[in-house]
Write a protein that holds these residues in place. Structure first.
Motif, PDB file in Angstrom:
ATOM      1  N   ALA A 114       1.005  -1.263  -0.002  1.00  0.00           N
ATOM      2  CA  ALA A 114      -0.028   0.046   0.056  1.00  0.00           C
ATOM      3  C   ALA A 114       1.094   1.189  -0.003  1.00  0.00           C
ATOM      4  O   ALA A 114       2.113   1.300   0.627  1.00  0.00           O
ATOM      5  N   ASP A 115       0.432   2.405  -0.788  1.00  0.00           N
ATOM      6  CA  ASP A 115       1.147   3.640  -0.621  1.00  0.00           C
ATOM      7  C   ASP A 115       1.569   3.974   0.577  1.00  0.00           C
ATOM      8  O   ASP A 115       2.591   4.692   0.835  1.00  0.00           O
ATOM      9  N   SER A 116       0.621   3.939   1.544  1.00  0.00           N
ATOM     10  CA  SER A 116       0.825   4.725   2.982  1.00  0.00           C
ATOM     11  C   SER A 116       2.046   3.810   3.780  1.00  0.00           C
ATOM     12  O   SER A 116       2.384   4.402   4.760  1.00  0.00           O
ATOM     13  N   VAL A 117       2.363   2.535   3.408  1.00  0.00           N
ATOM     14  CA  VAL A 117       3.659   1.775   4.155  1.00  0.00           C
ATOM     15  C   VAL A 117       4.629   1.978   3.060  1.00  0.00           C
ATOM     16  O   VAL A 117       5.841   1.204   3.981  1.00  0.00           O
ATOM     17  N   LYS A 118       4.711   1.995   2.044  1.00  0.00           N
ATOM     18  CA  LYS A 118       5.994   1.848   1.270  1.00  0.00           C
ATOM     19  C   LYS A 118       7.117   2.843   1.985  1.00  0.00           C
ATOM     20  O   LYS A 118       6.926   3.866   2.429  1.00  0.00           O
ATOM     21  N   GLY A 119       8.280   1.862   1.651  1.00  0.00           N
ATOM     22  CA  GLY A 119       9.481   2.506   2.562  1.00  0.00           C
ATOM     23  C   GLY A 119       9.743   2.251   4.113  1.00  0.00           C
ATOM     24  O   GLY A 119      10.733   2.532   4.426  1.00  0.00           O
TER      25      GLY A 119
END
Length: 111
Positions: A60-65
């Motif tokens: 999910a974009d919110s957890v990338k990285g």
């Protein structure tokens, strides 16, 4: 039928880390795509991350990285390393494989 059992949730301060683990048992055939979902109070369950048997990942974009998913095809486990946790990561986290779900583990990020 596959049984999925999660572990590793808990309370952590913002900026902290947690590692979730999920162990599959019961059906002696190869597992497919495995993933972690989460559901916060008043919100729908959402995909956090998934990983194929070959190791292809999706986040999910919110957890990338910040989050990293991994799996061990020999031990039939999938893990989620969560770093730089934020209060908005607070939710019940569920392990998934196909139509099979774990019972969930609570993650609370709060000071």
């Amino acid at each position: 039928q596959v049984q999925l059992v999660e572990s590793g949730g808990g309370l952590v301060q913002p900026g902290g880390s947690l590692r979730l683990s999920c162990t599959a048992s019961g059906r002696m055939i190869r597992l497919g795509v495995m993933g972690w979902y989460r559901q916060a109070p008043g919100k729908e369950r959402e995909l956090v991350a998934s990983i194929s048997r070959l190791g292809n990942t999706n986040y999910a974009d919110s957890v990338k990285g910040r989050f990293t998913i991994s799996r061990d095809n020999i031990k039939d486990t999938v893990s989620l390393q969560m770093n730089s946790l934020k209060p908005e990561d607070t939710a019940i986290y569920y392990c998934n494989e196909g139509v099979n779900w774990g019972q969930g583990t609570q993650v609370t990020v709060s000071s």
